[in-house]
Design an enzyme around this catalytic site. Structure first.
Site, PDB file in Angstrom:
ATOM      1  N   THR A 160       0.459  -2.939   8.514  1.00 28.32           N
ATOM      2  CA  THR A 160      -0.628  -2.235   8.087  1.00 28.32           C
ATOM      3  C   THR A 160      -1.833  -2.460   9.047  1.00 28.32           C
ATOM      4  O   THR A 160      -2.037  -3.624   9.567  1.00 28.32           O
ATOM      5  CB  THR A 160      -1.186  -2.784   6.786  1.00 28.32           C
ATOM      6  N   CYS A 185       0.536  16.616 -19.941  1.00 30.78           N
ATOM      7  CA  CYS A 185       0.613  15.331 -20.125  1.00 30.78           C
ATOM      8  C   CYS A 185       1.629  15.099 -21.542  1.00 30.78           C
ATOM      9  O   CYS A 185       1.321  15.659 -22.563  1.00 30.78           O
ATOM     10  CB  CYS A 185      -0.648  14.276 -20.607  1.00 30.78           C
ATOM     11  N   HIS A 193      -1.492   1.450  -4.282  1.00 30.03           N
ATOM     12  CA  HIS A 193      -1.857   2.864  -3.948  1.00 30.03           C
ATOM     13  C   HIS A 193      -0.726   3.792  -4.932  1.00 30.03           C
ATOM     14  O   HIS A 193      -1.058   4.791  -4.621  1.00 30.03           O
ATOM     15  CB  HIS A 193      -1.840   3.172  -2.534  1.00 30.03           C
ATOM     16  N   CYS A 220      -1.124  10.386 -15.996  1.00 28.44           N
ATOM     17  CA  CYS A 220      -2.211  11.565 -16.662  1.00 28.44           C
ATOM     18  C   CYS A 220      -3.586  10.999 -15.995  1.00 28.44           C
ATOM     19  O   CYS A 220      -4.125  10.185 -16.339  1.00 28.44           O
ATOM     20  CB  CYS A 220      -2.178  11.279 -18.021  1.00 28.44           C
ATOM     21  N   GLN A 254       0.752  -1.190   0.036  1.00 30.09           N
ATOM     22  CA  GLN A 254      -0.097   0.053   0.052  1.00 30.09           C
ATOM     23  C   GLN A 254       0.957   1.235  -0.157  1.00 30.09           C
ATOM     24  O   GLN A 254       0.467   2.523  -0.038  1.00 30.09           O
ATOM     25  CB  GLN A 254      -0.847  -0.010   1.359  1.00 30.09           C
TER      26      GLN A 254
HETATM   27  P1  NAD Z   1      -1.564   2.600   8.984  1.00 33.74           P
HETATM   28  O1  NAD Z   1      -0.832   4.046   9.525  1.00 33.74           O
HETATM   29  O2  NAD Z   1      -3.010   2.760   9.168  1.00 33.74           O
HETATM   30  O3  NAD Z   1      -0.944   1.453   9.943  1.00 33.74           O
HETATM   31  C1  NAD Z   1       0.311   1.343  10.350  1.00 33.74           C
HETATM   32  C2  NAD Z   1       0.367  -0.054  10.972  1.00 33.74           C
HETATM   33  O4  NAD Z   1       1.840  -0.014  11.290  1.00 33.74           O
HETATM   34  C3  NAD Z   1      -0.086  -0.143  12.464  1.00 33.74           C
HETATM   35  O5  NAD Z   1      -0.856  -1.089  12.495  1.00 33.74           O
HETATM   36  C4  NAD Z   1       1.126   0.277  13.275  1.00 33.74           C
HETATM   37  O6  NAD Z   1       0.965  -0.517  14.337  1.00 33.74           O
HETATM   38  C5  NAD Z   1       2.134  -0.650  12.484  1.00 33.74           C
HETATM   39  N1  NAD Z   1       3.519  -0.294  12.896  1.00 33.74           N
HETATM   40  C6  NAD Z   1       4.091   1.053  13.005  1.00 33.74           C
HETATM   41  N2  NAD Z   1       5.168   1.146  13.253  1.00 33.74           N
HETATM   42  C7  NAD Z   1       5.648  -0.257  12.921  1.00 33.74           C
HETATM   43  C8  NAD Z   1       7.028  -0.993  13.083  1.00 33.74           C
HETATM   44  N3  NAD Z   1       8.120  -0.081  13.091  1.00 33.74           N
HETATM   45  N4  NAD Z   1       6.816  -2.195  12.843  1.00 33.74           N
HETATM   46  C9  NAD Z   1       5.996  -2.840  12.404  1.00 33.74           C
HETATM   47  N5  NAD Z   1       4.546  -2.346  12.447  1.00 33.74           N
HETATM   48  C10 NAD Z   1       4.583  -1.008  12.574  1.00 33.74           C
HETATM   49  O7  NAD Z   1      -1.126   2.287   7.739  1.00 33.74           O
HETATM   50  P2  NAD Z   1      -1.703   1.386   6.361  1.00 33.74           P
HETATM   51  O8  NAD Z   1      -2.408   0.394   6.999  1.00 33.74           O
HETATM   52  O9  NAD Z   1      -0.634   1.249   5.512  1.00 33.74           O
HETATM   53  O10 NAD Z   1      -2.502   2.503   5.881  1.00 33.74           O
HETATM   54  C11 NAD Z   1      -2.288   3.772   5.371  1.00 33.74           C
HETATM   55  C12 NAD Z   1      -2.185   4.263   4.073  1.00 33.74           C
HETATM   56  O11 NAD Z   1      -1.494   5.544   4.072  1.00 33.74           O
HETATM   57  C13 NAD Z   1      -2.114   3.354   3.176  1.00 33.74           C
HETATM   58  O12 NAD Z   1      -3.070   3.305   2.173  1.00 33.74           O
HETATM   59  C14 NAD Z   1      -0.637   4.039   2.419  1.00 33.74           C
HETATM   60  O13 NAD Z   1      -0.691   4.210   0.953  1.00 33.74           O
HETATM   61  C15 NAD Z   1      -0.659   5.346   3.103  1.00 33.74           C
HETATM   62  N6  NAD Z   1       0.615   5.606   3.515  1.00 33.74           N
HETATM   63  C16 NAD Z   1       1.980   5.431   2.987  1.00 33.74           C
HETATM   64  C17 NAD Z   1       3.215   5.718   3.615  1.00 33.74           C
HETATM   65  C18 NAD Z   1       4.134   5.275   2.830  1.00 33.74           C
HETATM   66  O14 NAD Z   1       4.380   5.232   1.515  1.00 33.74           O
HETATM   67  N7  NAD Z   1       5.496   4.785   3.615  1.00 33.74           N
HETATM   68  C19 NAD Z   1       3.148   6.216   4.699  1.00 33.74           C
HETATM   69  C20 NAD Z   1       1.884   6.469   5.272  1.00 33.74           C
HETATM   70  C21 NAD Z   1       0.807   6.501   4.738  1.00 33.74           C
END
Ligand code: NAD
Length: 253
Positions: free
Chosen positions: A196, A153, A111, A119, A91
């Protein structure tokens, strides 16, 4: 026989690389912006200057982060292609799986990827493969300080349509990416969810295609529900994932 190991990763896997998770960010602001201003279609296109500043700043920060031991352990497991087929469903938009060496053809960025542009007048043909982006998608440079948002684009020349290839709130996921992900989840010998909260749909529903006996969980927090994972590993992704990958190699998992 090769074992098929499917990873579903979220923001938690990149937390130790220095990228805040969604939960960490949500209690306030993303780069001093309200989430609805910078992560929804209407917000992003209502203020181009704000969006340009936001995306450029985020891209710069992420480009300064490196893959951590969790990304690297997964990439190492993928190298053993004689014994394992490793698929990463992520994600995250941060490109860290690709940068750690997981092959792009084995990675589905559900995502999108903040370093690639798309585009938005051709939403049906966004590329899901970094190298072979299709249609109006474009394989962008990692961080280009001259990058302007949004550009016309280069293929269809519509103005202001070429913008970061991330799925914004209110946008649909790439259909073929999602159906490929469903296929891989349902055919996994082991499905490992890392970092996640499984609150974002439709990705969260992917686990429904996996029998409980094949599900593993890695997170710093315990799962909200009991009994829905066969294996649970509570701790930081960068510490636990290499151990779990070793267990897989040693046929202990
Ligand atoms: P979320 O923030 O909802 O959940 C994060 C999860 O990771 C939680 O369950 C938390 O307990 C756990 N966590 C935090 N630190 C950790 C670690 N060091 N080791 C193991 N687990 C850990 O994230 P999500 O479920 O990915 O959903 C958020 C949405 O936001 C996604 O759709 C994503 O596309 C986007 N997002 C992406 C990024 C990125 O690309 N790095 C960053 C932030 C948000």
């Amino acid at each position: 026989m090769k074992r098929k190991i499917v990873f579903l990763t979220g923001a938690g896997i990149s937390q130790e690389s220095g990228i805040p998770t969604f939960r960490d960010s949500i209690d306030g602001l993303w780069e001093n912006n309200k989430v609805e201003d910078v992560a929804t279609v209407s917000g992003v296109f209502s203020d181009i200057n704000r969006s340009e500043t936001f995306f450029n700043s985020l891209k710069q920060k992420i480009s300064e982060c490196s893959p951590n031991a969790a990304h690297i352990a997964i990439a190492d497991l993928a190298k053993d292609s004689e014994n394992f087929e490793v698929i990463v469903l992520t994600q995250n938009v941060d490109d860290l799986h690709r940068r750690s060496g997981t092959p792009v053809e084995k990675t589905i960025e559900l995502h999108g990827n903040i370093f690639r542009n798309r585009c938005r007048s051709h939403p049906d043909i966004s590329g899901t493969d970094f190298k072979e982006a299709r249609g109006c998608s474009y394989t962008g440079a990692h961080y280009d300080e001259n990058w302007k948002f949004p550009q016309a684009c280069p293929r269809c020349h519509k103005p202001a349509t070429f913008s970061p290839d991330v799925v914004l709130f209110g946008e649909a996921l790439d259909f073929s990416a999602l159906s490929d992900a469903e296929y891989h989840a349902s055919t996994a010998d082991l499905f490992i969810q890392i970092g996640t909260s499984m609150e974002v749909f439709p990705v969260a529903a992917l686990i429904e295609s996996v029998p409980i006996s094949k599900r593993a969980y890695i997170d710093i927090e315990k799962p909200e529900k009991n009994g829905i994972y066969e294996y649970e590993f509570i701790g930081k992704a960068a510490e636990i994932t290499p151990k779990v990958c070793n267990m897989i190699k040693e046929q202990k998992l």
